[in-house]
Design a protein around this motif. Sequence first.
Motif, short mmCIF file in Angstrom:
data_model
loop_
_atom_site.label_atom_id
_atom_site.label_comp_id
_atom_site.label_asym_id
_atom_site.label_seq_id
_atom_site.Cartn_x
_atom_site.Cartn_y
_atom_site.Cartn_z
N ARG A 117 0.87 -1.19 0.00
CA ARG A 117 0.00 0.00 0.00
C ARG A 117 0.89 1.22 0.00
O ARG A 117 2.05 1.16 0.42
CB ARG A 117 -0.85 0.08 1.29
N ALA A 135 3.00 17.00 -1.53
CA ALA A 135 2.58 16.06 -2.58
C ALA A 135 1.98 14.79 -1.97
O ALA A 135 1.05 14.20 -2.52
CB ALA A 135 3.77 15.71 -3.47
N CYS A 186 5.70 5.84 -0.06
CA CYS A 186 4.70 6.35 -1.00
C CYS A 186 5.42 7.05 -2.15
O CYS A 186 6.21 7.98 -1.92
CB CYS A 186 3.74 7.32 -0.30
N ARG A 227 1.04 7.06 3.90
CA ARG A 227 1.34 8.50 3.96
C ARG A 227 1.40 9.01 5.40
O ARG A 227 0.93 10.09 5.70
CB ARG A 227 0.29 9.28 3.17
C1 LIG Z 1 4.17 7.02 -10.17
C2 LIG Z 1 3.34 7.25 -8.94
C3 LIG Z 1 3.05 8.55 -8.56
C4 LIG Z 1 2.35 8.79 -7.39
N1 LIG Z 1 2.17 10.07 -6.97
C5 LIG Z 1 1.62 10.31 -5.76
C6 LIG Z 1 1.60 11.63 -5.21
O1 LIG Z 1 2.13 12.58 -5.81
N2 LIG Z 1 1.02 11.82 -4.01
C7 LIG Z 1 0.49 10.79 -3.30
O2 LIG Z 1 -0.01 11.03 -2.21
N3 LIG Z 1 0.50 9.52 -3.80
C8 LIG Z 1 1.07 9.25 -4.99
N4 LIG Z 1 1.16 7.97 -5.47
C9 LIG Z 1 0.55 6.88 -4.74
C10 LIG Z 1 -0.80 6.57 -5.40
O3 LIG Z 1 -1.73 7.56 -5.06
C11 LIG Z 1 -1.24 5.20 -4.95
O4 LIG Z 1 -0.36 4.22 -5.49
C12 LIG Z 1 -2.67 4.90 -5.38
O5 LIG Z 1 -3.58 5.73 -4.73
C13 LIG Z 1 -3.05 3.45 -5.09
O6 LIG Z 1 -2.88 3.17 -3.73
P1 LIG Z 1 -1.89 2.02 -3.23
O7 LIG Z 1 -0.48 2.40 -3.63
O8 LIG Z 1 -2.02 1.99 -1.75
O9 LIG Z 1 -2.29 0.75 -3.90
C14 LIG Z 1 1.85 7.72 -6.62
C15 LIG Z 1 2.11 6.40 -7.04
C16 LIG Z 1 2.86 6.17 -8.19
C17 LIG Z 1 3.16 4.76 -8.61
#
Ligand SMILES: Cc1cc2nc3c(=O)[nH]c(=O)nc-3n(C[C@H](O)[C@H](O)[C@H](O)COP(=O)(O)O)c2cc1C
Length: 474
Positions: free
Chosen positions: A284, A382, A437, A287
Amino acid sequence: MNPTIVSRFRRGASFTGEHLDLSGTVVQLKALTPGQGAALKLLSDGDRDDTELAAAVTALDGETGLLRWHMLFRGLNVSGLIEHAVRVTGEADETGRAGEAGRAGEAGEITGITARLRLVGRGTTLLAPAPAGPARLSRFAEARVVDGTLTLQAPGRHLAVELAPRAAGLLGELANWSTGVPAPVLRLLATAGLLAPGGPEDDVETTERSHAQWHPGDLAFHARTRTPASAPGYGGTHPLGDRFPPEPVSPPPAGTRTVALPVPDLERIAAADPSLTEVLERRRSIRAHDTEAPITLDQLGELLYRSLRRRGTMTGSDGQELADRPYPSGGAVHELEVYPLVTACEGVPAGLWHYATDRHELELVAEPCKATAALVSEARGAAMLEADPQVVLLVAARFGRVMWKYETVAYPLVLKHVGVLYQTLYLVATAMNLAVCGLGGGDSAAFATASGRDPLLEGTVGELVLGSRPRMEG
Ligand SMILES: Cc1cc2nc3c(=O)[nH]c(=O)nc-3n(C[C@H](O)[C@H](O)[C@H](O)COP(=O)(O)O)c2cc1C
């Protein structure tokens, strides 16, 4: 002024009188008539209009030779062997020039080429018709200086239009729907896909989702890197091979202050790790960090070691040093460097550090300062964190590692590498019960200020926030 379309063989192609010479490759043309041979010689010598070519054919083959000549000329266009241009004959402009290759003709007249359609990729050079109504330049058209000439190209197209200085004003005229541009020029622009589809009442580029959703910069990047027919240079072409040496696999040492990281016991880790499926299912984006018990030097070291340490060094057949790391990299160039920006990590003083993948140690790049604070605050915003992240992992690319070897795929490779590194860090952090994250954006100018790195040589292309996992989580 009397603009007409003229044609000649494209650069690198010529007719010797016996055969075609395509950049040194000989192509025999079977059963050429004397008139066809004469017309091909004219095309080889320079720009000719239809009338001049037809006169050469009919002088030797008679009127009946014209049909076969047109078929031959069409075949040359289908094979992409012709360049078309607009030639004007008329008064000199105020600069005394008629354009490229301007030359004095009868009674002070000036003859010159104002626009030229040239092949820059692979495809035909058959001319499209000029639009019937008003025309406008596509909002995706790109103007660049190529070898001292203003050159226009549309994304994904294999043809470009070169403009002579006196014709550059046409770009201003075509910034909006216009009927003031000569048809021969419009034909060249239309053939190169440089004119907007539709018309003043039906501006497809803004009304159709397929066009409206693209920023010109993004579409140009996408097309250049994903349409090999529009841009030569796919694969390992070594564009800088004869001008610069390859960059060594190890960047120069970052500083004198270092922190040695303990080498984790991979056998013990492998025995205790959750299964791959469990890690994938548990992964997951987290944050929040445990402020009571921040991440430790051992944990940071283990994460970096398991994800991106250098496992080996090799030399490629082109002489470039290559590396082996746990995650994959196109051509094994491994251009990515990770800079842990620490605010709270037990055993590591706060500051901007560089992870030396070969020595498995941290090197201090910058003490905490305004520039590092800006990077922390940006990452915090972010990731929507309530407090500063304990660590921001800044991912930078040493662009020269990829750009020395690759052309059109160079920058896309960097972005793909960021993706595989993100996932590797996500999975290892999950297995280690850490909070990670990935972030979707960052500020490479702020990194340049904080690190002192030249952003054209090495710049950030990704970032993740990392910390200890809050106890209430999972
Ligand atoms: C390339 C990439 C960019 C992301 N950018 C952000 C971001 O700028 N801020 C943030 O809070 N989460 C970010 N995330 C996390 C995603 O929001 C998160 O992967 C998505 O909501 C799915 O949730 P999970 O990772 O818990 O499965 C990013 C994830 C990836 C892979």
